[in-house]
Design a protein around this motif. Sequence first.
Motif, mmCIF file in Angstrom:
data_model
loop_
_atom_site.group_PDB
_atom_site.id
_atom_site.type_symbol
_atom_site.label_atom_id
_atom_site.label_comp_id
_atom_site.label_asym_id
_atom_site.label_seq_id
_atom_site.Cartn_x
_atom_site.Cartn_y
_atom_site.Cartn_z
ATOM 1 N N ARG A 101 0.835 -1.209 0.000
ATOM 2 C CA ARG A 101 0.000 0.000 0.000
ATOM 3 C C ARG A 101 0.872 1.263 0.000
ATOM 4 O O ARG A 101 0.631 2.197 -0.777
ATOM 5 N N ILE A 102 1.904 1.236 0.848
ATOM 6 C CA ILE A 102 2.796 2.404 0.929
ATOM 7 C C ILE A 102 3.503 2.617 -0.421
ATOM 8 O O ILE A 102 3.593 3.737 -0.932
ATOM 9 N N ALA A 103 3.973 1.469 -1.019
ATOM 10 C CA ALA A 103 4.664 1.568 -2.308
ATOM 11 C C ALA A 103 3.742 2.165 -3.375
ATOM 12 O O ALA A 103 4.149 3.017 -4.177
ATOM 13 N N GLN A 104 2.482 1.703 -3.349
ATOM 14 C CA GLN A 104 1.507 2.198 -4.330
ATOM 15 C C GLN A 104 1.228 3.687 -4.137
ATOM 16 O O GLN A 104 1.185 4.455 -5.097
ATOM 17 N N ASP A 105 1.058 4.082 -2.867
ATOM 18 C CA ASP A 105 0.808 5.499 -2.553
ATOM 19 C C ASP A 105 2.000 6.353 -2.985
ATOM 20 O O ASP A 105 1.824 7.435 -3.556
ATOM 21 N N LEU A 106 3.196 5.847 -2.708
ATOM 22 C CA LEU A 106 4.403 6.596 -3.083
ATOM 23 C C LEU A 106 4.457 6.773 -4.596
ATOM 24 O O LEU A 106 4.722 7.861 -5.104
ATOM 25 N N HIS A 107 4.190 5.664 -5.297
ATOM 26 C CA HIS A 107 4.290 5.688 -6.753
ATOM 27 C C HIS A 107 3.172 6.515 -7.383
ATOM 28 O O HIS A 107 3.410 7.404 -8.205
ATOM 29 N N ASP A 108 1.926 6.223 -6.963
ATOM 30 C CA ASP A 108 0.767 6.856 -7.618
ATOM 31 C C ASP A 108 0.545 8.304 -7.186
ATOM 32 O O ASP A 108 0.157 9.140 -8.005
ATOM 33 N N GLU A 109 0.758 8.577 -5.916
ATOM 34 C CA GLU A 109 0.430 9.927 -5.442
ATOM 35 C C GLU A 109 1.658 10.827 -5.378
ATOM 36 O O GLU A 109 1.747 11.811 -6.120
ATOM 37 N N ILE A 110 2.611 10.442 -4.563
ATOM 38 C CA ILE A 110 3.794 11.309 -4.411
ATOM 39 C C ILE A 110 4.591 11.366 -5.713
ATOM 40 O O ILE A 110 5.012 12.442 -6.153
ATOM 41 N N GLY A 111 4.748 10.187 -6.359
ATOM 42 C CA GLY A 111 5.483 10.135 -7.627
ATOM 43 C C GLY A 111 4.830 11.035 -8.674
ATOM 44 O O GLY A 111 5.509 11.818 -9.351
ATOM 45 N N THR A 112 3.506 10.907 -8.789
ATOM 46 C CA THR A 112 2.771 11.715 -9.768
ATOM 47 C C THR A 112 2.906 13.204 -9.441
ATOM 48 O O THR A 112 3.153 14.036 -10.328
ATOM 49 N N ILE B 267 12.627 12.158 -7.018
ATOM 50 C CA ILE B 267 11.819 11.219 -7.814
ATOM 51 C C ILE B 267 12.506 9.848 -7.869
ATOM 52 O O ILE B 267 11.867 8.806 -7.676
ATOM 53 N N ALA B 268 13.831 9.866 -8.078
ATOM 54 C CA ALA B 268 14.578 8.596 -8.147
ATOM 55 C C ALA B 268 14.506 7.863 -6.808
ATOM 56 O O ALA B 268 14.320 6.640 -6.767
ATOM 57 N N ASN B 269 14.627 8.642 -5.722
ATOM 58 C CA ASN B 269 14.557 8.022 -4.382
ATOM 59 C C ASN B 269 13.191 7.411 -4.116
ATOM 60 O O ASN B 269 13.087 6.312 -3.565
ATOM 61 N N VAL B 270 12.165 8.130 -4.485
ATOM 62 C CA VAL B 270 10.790 7.638 -4.273
ATOM 63 C C VAL B 270 10.602 6.339 -5.054
ATOM 64 O O VAL B 270 10.047 5.355 -4.547
ATOM 65 N N ARG B 271 11.105 6.317 -6.316
ATOM 66 C CA ARG B 271 11.004 5.100 -7.137
ATOM 67 C C ARG B 271 11.750 3.942 -6.473
ATOM 68 O O ARG B 271 11.259 2.816 -6.428
ATOM 69 N N ARG B 272 12.965 4.250 -5.987
ATOM 70 C CA ARG B 272 13.778 3.197 -5.364
ATOM 71 C C ARG B 272 13.088 2.634 -4.119
ATOM 72 O O ARG B 272 12.963 1.424 -3.968
ATOM 73 N N ILE B 273 12.604 3.544 -3.285
ATOM 74 C CA ILE B 273 11.926 3.095 -2.049
ATOM 75 C C ILE B 273 10.697 2.270 -2.406
ATOM 76 O O ILE B 273 10.462 1.197 -1.840
ATOM 77 N N SER B 274 9.978 2.753 -3.401
ATOM 78 C CA SER B 274 8.763 2.052 -3.826
ATOM 79 C C SER B 274 9.098 0.649 -4.344
ATOM 80 O O SER B 274 8.413 -0.321 -4.030
ATOM 81 N N ARG B 275 10.181 0.541 -5.119
ATOM 82 C CA ARG B 275 10.586 -0.780 -5.641
ATOM 83 C C ARG B 275 11.100 -1.691 -4.527
ATOM 84 O O ARG B 275 10.881 -2.889 -4.546
ATOM 85 N N ASP B 276 11.838 -1.088 -3.591
ATOM 86 C CA ASP B 276 12.358 -1.901 -2.476
ATOM 87 C C ASP B 276 11.232 -2.448 -1.608
ATOM 88 O O ASP B 276 11.336 -3.539 -1.049
ATOM 89 N N LEU B 277 10.191 -1.661 -1.489
ATOM 90 C CA LEU B 277 9.079 -2.091 -0.634
ATOM 91 C C LEU B 277 8.358 -3.291 -1.223
ATOM 92 O O LEU B 277 7.971 -4.219 -0.517
ATOM 93 N N VAL B 278 8.182 -3.299 -2.544
ATOM 94 C CA VAL B 278 7.516 -4.440 -3.194
ATOM 95 C C VAL B 278 8.448 -4.996 -4.267
ATOM 96 O O VAL B 278 8.759 -4.314 -5.239
ATOM 97 N N PRO B 279 8.896 -6.234 -4.072
ATOM 98 C CA PRO B 279 9.797 -6.810 -5.062
ATOM 99 C C PRO B 279 9.034 -7.243 -6.328
ATOM 100 O O PRO B 279 8.621 -8.396 -6.444
ATOM 101 N N THR B 280 8.843 -6.311 -7.223
ATOM 102 C CA THR B 280 8.047 -6.609 -8.428
ATOM 103 C C THR B 280 8.724 -7.669 -9.305
ATOM 104 O O THR B 280 8.047 -8.498 -9.913
ATOM 105 N N THR B 281 10.047 -7.659 -9.344
ATOM 106 C CA THR B 281 10.756 -8.664 -10.154
ATOM 107 C C THR B 281 10.437 -10.067 -9.641
ATOM 108 O O THR B 281 10.287 -11.006 -10.419
ATOM 109 N N LEU B 282 10.349 -10.187 -8.339
ATOM 110 C CA LEU B 282 10.032 -11.480 -7.732
ATOM 111 C C LEU B 282 8.674 -11.969 -8.198
ATOM 112 O O LEU B 282 8.499 -13.137 -8.555
ATOM 113 N N GLU B 283 7.727 -11.059 -8.193
ATOM 114 C CA GLU B 283 6.368 -11.440 -8.578
ATOM 115 C C GLU B 283 6.279 -11.760 -10.071
ATOM 116 O O GLU B 283 5.561 -12.668 -10.479
ATOM 117 N N ARG B 284 7.048 -10.998 -10.872
ATOM 118 C CA ARG B 284 6.942 -11.199 -12.325
ATOM 119 C C ARG B 284 7.825 -12.329 -12.841
ATOM 120 O O ARG B 284 7.408 -13.116 -13.679
#
Lengths: 223, 269
Positions: free
Chosen positions: B62-73, B111-128
């Motif tokens: 949830r935090i990763a999504q909020d970071l990406h969708d709201e703060i990132g945007t 922006i890069a930091n937010v992306r990094r934190i967001s990726r670290d929070l959810v390992p998307t590579t693992l899921e994909r």
Amino acid sequence: MLQRLYEIFVNHPIDLIAELISFLPFTFGVSRLKFLKKGARFLPLYFFIIIGRDFTSNIYAIKKINNLFLYNSSAFAEIVFVALLFSFEIHKPVVKRIVTIGAAITLFLSLFFWENTELSAGILTLSRAYALLVVLVYFNQLIQDMNVKNILKHSLFWISSGLIIQFTGTFFVYLFANYALSSNTESDLFNLYWNVNQFMYMVFCLFSTIGFWVSKYDKENYT
Amino acid sequence: MKLYIAVGTAVLLVMAIFIIVFVAYYQQKQIRQQLILKEWQEKYRKGLLAATLQAQEHERRRIAQDLHDEIGTMLSVTKLSLNQLGRTVEHNDPGSTVLVQKTRSLLDETIANVRRISRDLVPTTLERFGLVSALEELAEKASNGEVHVELSCSDKMPTLLPQLDLTLFRIAQELINNAIKHANAENIIIDLHCQPTGILLSVIDDGRGFDLDEILKDKKRGLGLRNIESRLNVIDGHVTFDVEEGRGSRIHIQVKNLKPEVEVEVEAV
């Protein structure tokens, strides 16, 4: 002399079996000594005393000397060993004290019933009553504590069961020892009651042997 | 008298046998109940732990999504506005251009930091792409000029349950983090192998090691190690610490592969 001993054992084969069977718990007890708990370590010594008593009793029998006083004195040993066996196993200090004081009182009272030439109903009944009470106290503790994982692998359960069977099986015989096991009793009747006594002792020996055998599991058998 | 003795003896013997049987039966029954109760408690504890870990993952997502969708945007929009502002300022006030550029580079970094934190929070590579790819990515990210992280794994790795994948990934993440942060390791090897008994994950480093007993004794320290044990507890896994102060650590994780499925060809690194 050997001829006389042979005759005795031919006439009383159960006595021979009972005397030989004492070696079984003694041997197992000694071989498992390192696994035994403090109290149970005295038990092989008890069987050694019984072996010694039987050996002396046979010599007296060969020489035609009255040996019944040996059985009266071994009842004193029974009281002491039961007290030693259970006083280390009972946790509650009050109960422990009762067991120890009970042993002292029983020993003291038994002195008044001492007989040299007859089996003493008083000594033998008192020793059995005391041992029965102590075993029941121990069983009560087992049920209350509930700390033994598998009761069938608990050494003291087998030893206590053997004791309770031996002592209940011979309680009435000894209570009426003046009638059943006196020198005036008919030979057949005396043999019958004496054989019951020996049979119960054999049960105790077998149960104790199982107890010694399973003692190796005792350490891991507590929750 | 004969009859009295016989009856008395028989009654006492029956009572004695009854007492013995009763004690044995009652004791065994109670102990069995106690064991069942303990099993239930253990199951409940594991369930609770699993739920906590799941909730933790949900919260991270949830935090990763909020970071990406709201703060990132919001940051992207801010960057767009800043670019517009920059163009205006360039014509009217050339002196402020440096300030705008500085703000833009700070914004890029954020922006890069937010992306990094967001990726670290959810390992998307693992899921994909699965555990091996995620560990490869982890090794790559952790490697820099001072630290070299290498992944070594079996050629054929079975597809694991997602829960198992995530647990192993999180543990590897924690151990690599510890090796870099606390042990000052320079070389780290992640060893992933499939054995007949299950999956074996080892993290080996050449750092300064640690005293396991001392760390576990201290409740304030060793949180990560305790976390590893908790995660493994949920999946009936096992951890072995071959550690000592002054030499590198070897930490081995063994888990049962609960659902072996398709085997995936993996190029060993």
